[in-house]
Design a protein around this motif. Sequence first.
Motif, PDB file in Angstrom:
ATOM      1  N   UNK A   1       0.834  -1.190   0.000  1.00  0.00           N
ATOM      2  CA  UNK A   1       0.000   0.000   0.000  1.00  0.00           C
ATOM      3  C   UNK A   1       0.877   1.251   0.000  1.00  0.00           C
ATOM      4  N   UNK A   2       1.378   1.609  -1.179  1.00  0.00           N
ATOM      5  CA  UNK A   2       2.181   2.820  -1.286  1.00  0.00           C
ATOM      6  C   UNK A   2       1.298   4.059  -1.224  1.00  0.00           C
ATOM      7  N   UNK A   3       0.089   3.932  -1.762  1.00  0.00           N
ATOM      8  CA  UNK A   3      -0.846   5.059  -1.796  1.00  0.00           C
ATOM      9  C   UNK A   3      -2.118   4.646  -1.062  1.00  0.00           C
ATOM     10  N   UNK A   4      -2.638   5.534  -0.234  1.00  0.00           N
ATOM     11  CA  UNK A   4      -3.857   5.230   0.516  1.00  0.00           C
ATOM     12  C   UNK A   4      -4.938   6.241   0.210  1.00  0.00           C
ATOM     13  N   UNK A   5      -6.182   5.826   0.432  1.00  0.00           N
ATOM     14  CA  UNK A   5      -7.276   6.770   0.398  1.00  0.00           C
ATOM     15  C   UNK A   5      -7.280   7.568   1.691  1.00  0.00           C
ATOM     16  N   UNK A   6      -8.254   8.411   1.866  1.00  0.00           N
ATOM     17  CA  UNK A   6      -8.361   9.176   3.102  1.00  0.00           C
ATOM     18  C   UNK A   6      -8.759   8.261   4.260  1.00  0.00           C
ATOM     19  N   UNK A   7      -8.219   8.569   5.439  1.00  0.00           N
ATOM     20  CA  UNK A   7      -8.550   7.843   6.671  1.00  0.00           C
ATOM     21  C   UNK A   7      -8.512   6.327   6.500  1.00  0.00           C
ATOM     22  N   UNK A   8      -7.364   5.765   6.068  1.00  0.00           N
ATOM     23  CA  UNK A   8      -7.311   4.317   5.880  1.00  0.00           C
ATOM     24  C   UNK A   8      -7.256   3.572   7.203  1.00  0.00           C
ATOM     25  N   UNK A   9      -7.698   2.332   7.177  1.00  0.00           N
ATOM     26  CA  UNK A   9      -7.554   1.448   8.325  1.00  0.00           C
ATOM     27  C   UNK A   9      -6.238   0.705   8.133  1.00  0.00           C
ATOM     28  N   UNK A  10      -5.503   0.447   9.208  1.00  0.00           N
ATOM     29  CA  UNK A  10      -4.215  -0.221   9.037  1.00  0.00           C
ATOM     30  C   UNK A  10      -4.416  -1.684   8.638  1.00  0.00           C
ATOM     31  N   UNK A  11      -3.398  -2.223   8.005  1.00  0.00           N
ATOM     32  CA  UNK A  11      -3.464  -3.606   7.537  1.00  0.00           C
ATOM     33  C   UNK A  11      -3.584  -4.588   8.698  1.00  0.00           C
ATOM     34  N   UNK A  12      -2.850  -4.329   9.802  1.00  0.00           N
ATOM     35  CA  UNK A  12      -2.913  -5.234  10.950  1.00  0.00           C
ATOM     36  C   UNK A  12      -4.300  -5.222  11.598  1.00  0.00           C
ATOM     37  N   UNK A  13      -4.895  -4.034  11.703  1.00  0.00           N
ATOM     38  CA  UNK A  13      -6.241  -3.936  12.292  1.00  0.00           C
ATOM     39  C   UNK A  13      -7.271  -4.590  11.383  1.00  0.00           C
TER      40      UNK A  13
END
Length: 390
Positions: free
Chosen positions: A167-179
Motif C-alpha cells: 500500500x504505497x498510496x492510501x485513500x483518506x482515513x485508511x484502516x491499518x493492515x494489521x487492524x
Amino acid sequence: MKKMELIAPCHFGLEAVLKREILDLGYDISEVEDGRVGFWGDAEAICRANIFLRTAERVLLKVGSFKATSYEELFENTRALDWENYIPENGKFWVAKAASVKSKLFSPSDIQSVMKKAMVRRMQQKYQVEWFSEDGAAYPVRVFLKKDVVTVGIDTSGVSLHKRGYREVSGKAPITETLAAALIMLTPWHKDRILVDPFCGSGTFPIEAAMIAANIAPGMNRSFTAEEWTNLIPKKLWYETVNEANELINDDIEVDIQGYDVDGSVIKIARRNAREAGVDHLIHFQERDVKDLSHPKKYGFIITNPPYGERLEDKKDLPALYKAFGESFKNLDSWSAYMITSYEDAERYFGRKADRNRKIYNGMLKTYFYQFLGPKPPKAGRPSDRQEKK
C-alpha cells in the motif's frame, strides 16, 4: 537454539486474536497484557513471527524488566541488563521509543536519555572501550513503563508490521493492515463465503481477506531490522522462513471478494494495491454507492470501515449515509455485517441494534466493532436459524 522471550504489541482489544496466531505458529505464550502478547521462541521464531503474524504491530526481543521509581533506579537497573549478549561492539543502539502509563517516571525524553547513558556505561565496561563507532547494524530499543514496572525490548521489525509493502498510496482515513486482518479474523468469514466491503477505500479489507484466503504471509515482501543481526540470527533462517511462506501460498483458488467505493479515484488506488499484494485476480473492485449495494447470493459477509465524521465527512452527512447502508443490508438475505466506527449514532441510523459490539482503539480513537449477525448456512440441506458464532 537458545529460547528467548519475545513481545508482540498489537491494537488494544485484539490481544486474543494475536495470542491465537502465536499459538498457531507453535509458540508458548509467556503473558498477555493490554496491547501486547509475550511468547517464548528462538532465533527462528523472530523470523517467523515477523513474516507470518498478521495482527502484531512489531516483534520485540525482551532484554529484561524491573521496577524503577527514580531515574537513579532506572539507570542502575538498565546498566545491570546483559546488553553485550545482544548488541555487538559496533552496533548502533538508541532508545527509539519510551511509553509510560501510571508510573512515577513519565517523561519519554528523560527516560530515553538516562537509559542510553546506562547502556553506554555497561558496554564500555564489557567491551573495554571508551567510545563506540556505532557503524554496524541497528538495535533500536523500545521501553514500556506501567505502574513503575519497566519492560525493555529491542525492536526486531523496524518499520511497523502493518507496512506490508503493497500500500504505497492510501485513500483518506485508511484502516491499518494489521487492524483490518484482526477484524476479519474476529468474524466467522472463510474463503468459501462471500465478502463485500462497500466502503473499501484503498482496498485494505478485501486485500487482507484475499491474502488470508490464499495463505500469503503478510511479511514476505518487506525487510526487517533484525535481518542485519548476524550475531544473533543466521541469514539462512530468513531465507528458510521465506521459502516456507512461499510453499504455503495457494492463490489458485475461487473466492468471491468484492470492494466498492463511491469514489472512482480510490478504486483505482485499491486495484493498484491489490496488484502489489499479488491478489488482484481474487478481488472485484467497482465504483458503486452504498445505496446500490446488492448481491444475488445468500449468507454473505460485509466487513467494512464506513466514514466516522472525523476526517471524511461532516457529521451532518452521516445519518443519511448510515441509513442508506442499513437499508441496503436489509435487502441482503441472510447476510451478516461487521463494521468498525466511532460514530456514536451508527446503530440508530443503521436501523438495527448490533447483536454484539467490541471496543477497539484505532490509534488513539475509541471505536466499536459492531456485529450484525445473520443465520448460518444450512448443513446437509437442513435449514438452520442459528446465528453466526465467533
